[in-house]
Design a protein around this motif. Structure first.
Motif, short mmCIF file in Angstrom:
data_model
loop_
_atom_site.label_atom_id
_atom_site.label_comp_id
_atom_site.label_asym_id
_atom_site.label_seq_id
_atom_site.Cartn_x
_atom_site.Cartn_y
_atom_site.Cartn_z
N TYR A 19 0.80 -1.56 -0.02
CA TYR A 19 0.33 0.33 -0.06
C TYR A 19 0.90 0.90 0.02
N SER A 20 2.30 1.33 0.10
CA SER A 20 3.06 2.49 -0.32
C SER A 20 3.10 3.41 -1.02
N GLN A 27 2.60 7.25 2.70
CA GLN A 27 2.24 6.47 2.80
C GLN A 27 2.99 6.60 4.57
N VAL A 30 -0.64 5.85 5.87
CA VAL A 30 -0.70 4.28 5.83
C VAL A 30 -0.48 3.82 7.17
N ALA A 62 10.05 7.96 5.26
CA ALA A 62 8.51 6.93 5.20
C ALA A 62 9.53 5.21 5.80
N GLN A 63 10.24 5.49 4.71
CA GLN A 63 11.08 4.16 4.89
C GLN A 63 11.79 3.88 6.31
N PHE A 86 9.83 -2.71 2.69
CA PHE A 86 8.91 -1.38 2.36
C PHE A 86 10.08 -1.05 1.30
N PRO A 293 4.89 1.65 -5.80
CA PRO A 293 4.99 1.40 -4.36
C PRO A 293 6.56 2.36 -4.40
#
Length: 448
Positions: A19-20, A27, A30, A62-63, A86, A293
């Motif tokens: 979903y990223s 992200q 999510v 985000a990662q 991810f 993603p």
């Protein structure tokens, strides 16, 4: 012992990775929805505390946030699992698209998919900015910081690290003067902290160990440099692989402010100095990264692939591109794990520190303004074919060329906004309907 079973965590991190879409704002949204609201594995305050630290680091926040939360739940193996998964979907997607791009440049169906997906991603980013803003901007002071941050980066072109430094100083000193306005993020010792979240029961802060920190740094520095040492030892330093490895190792530690802050530099070097890309190809790669993603900085994989595909030496071009994709991804993301595993224990230990908390609260507010800047930048590039940059008394103004308004993108964007905000469709359904609409519009009206 962790309450969350590792097998269940694996399934959830796979879901997060799939979903990223939508860049860092989407992200992060999510992860918040799944980990905080749905699973209740981590509470609001700890999530924002981790996010603030990741925002300060070079690289994809985000990662790094996924890695941090994975570490929080299952320590090193959890961080490696969350951070690695991810990256994986984006890596595979961009590798496939890079191969198609290099060998079948004018595949219209690929172009049509990109045409439809960009407006959907924009809608998701806008939604994420709204959600994060509601969580972080709890009072007028925080809202003012977000507005000032947006003005500073969008109109005054002040560098992101400067904005973050100033916000941190304002938060640090503001917390001493007006504590209730600046302590937006609650610390570990706060009695109002939500105990319905599992992380609070088993993840009490432990005093960090200097020995363990130095050991972690040493291990990841060895991992980071290992491919370059092997390349230098086997085929020397005068080759495309060593050049890309060194170059992207450098860019990995200067990507403050997200990928956009460094993409112009990468594009200039890749085209003018190294000849890895031709003029205009960076935007094609950026389109891939924006609509697949994973982190946006994954666009460096496309740059590495195309460079090795062109300057492959005695290797098969396709094989050279694939090897370069792996190498560039490795040297770009290994530092991300280093920053989290070395720094997270200290950040968690200081979570109840009021001075740090007030500074990070202010930084969170400033970051909302920075993400809003990114959303507007993305909207202009999605809906208009060209725009002008004007400067008046040191203030930058972006003026879209209304003659280049892309009606198809605008209509698809409105459809995406309707199904996402009004009908409450999830991201994958929103993206799917946008792709279908984009393909239909592209081929009927010969868009693009």
């Amino acid at each position: 012992m962790a309450i969350v079973p590792f097998k269940e965590a694996f399934r959830v991190w796979v879901r997060v990775a799939i979903y990223s879409f939508g860049g860092p704002a989407g992200q992060i949204s999510v992860m918040h929805r799944i980990l905080v609201e749905e699973k209740k594995w981590i509470d609001e305050n700890r999530f924002l505390h981790a996010l603030n630290y990741c925002m300060l680091l070079p690289g994809p926040e985000a990662q790094q946030l996924a890695t941090y939360i994975g570490w929080l739940l299952h320590r090193t193996k959890g961080g490696l699992l969350a951070g690695g998964l991810f990256i994986l979907p984006g890596f595979l997607s961009i590798l496939l698209l890079s191969i198609l791009y290099a060998m079948y440049r004018d595949v219209e169906i690929v172009e049509a998919i990109f045409y439809g997906i960009k407006p959907a991603v924009l809608a998701i980013v806008i939604g994420a900015v709204i959600k994060i803003g509601k969580r972080a901007l709890k009072n007028g002071i925080m809202l003012s910081l977000a507005i000032l941050s947006f003005i500073a980066i969008f109109f005054l072109e002040i560098d992101f690290p400067v904005i973050i430094l100033m916000a941190g100083l304002i938060g640090f000193f503001g917390g001493k003067i007006w504590k209730e306005k600046f302590l937006v993020i609650k610390g570990h010792g706060d009695k109002t902290e939500d105990k319905d979240h599992l992380s609070d029961y088993y993840s009490e802060p432990v005093k960090p160990s200097l020995f363990k920190t130095l050991k972690t740094i040493s291990i990841f520095l060895i991992l980071w440099s290992f491919p370059l040492i092997i390349i230098a030892g086997i085929i020397g330093v005068e080759n495309i692989f060593f050049s890309e490895g060194v170059f992207f190792s450098k860019t990995a530690v200067v990507t403050f402010g997200g990928a956009y802050a460094v993409l112009a530099y990468i594009a200039q070097k890749a085209v003018e100095d190294y000849g890895w890309l031709q003029s205009g190809e960076m935007l094609d790669g950026l389109g891939m990264a924006e609509t697949t993603p994973g982190p946006l900085i994954q666009v460096v994989q496309f740059v590495g692939f195309m460079g090795a595909f062109r300057l492959h030496g005695t290797l098969d071009p396709l094989m050279a591109g694939i090897l370069a994709s792996v190498l560039v991804t490795w040297v770009t993301f290994i530092p991300c794990f280093l920053f989290i595993f070395a720094g997270a224990p200290y950040i968690e230990y200081l979570r109840g520190n009021k001075n740090l908390t007030s500074a990070l609260s202010a930084i969170t507010a400033a970051v909302v303004g920075v993400i809003l800047n990114l959303g507007i930048w993305f909207a202009i590039h999605t809906f208009f074919g060209s725009f002008k940059e004007e400067h008046f008394f040191g203030i930058r103004i972006l003026i879209p060329d209304w003659n280049t308004l892309n009606l198809g993108s605008l209509l698809i964007g409105m459809l995406a906004a309707f199904v996402y905000f009004i009908l409450k469709w999830d991201m994958l359904k929103t993206i799917a309907i946008s792709i279908i609409s984009g393909i239909i519009y592209f081929f009927i009206f010969n868009a693009g």
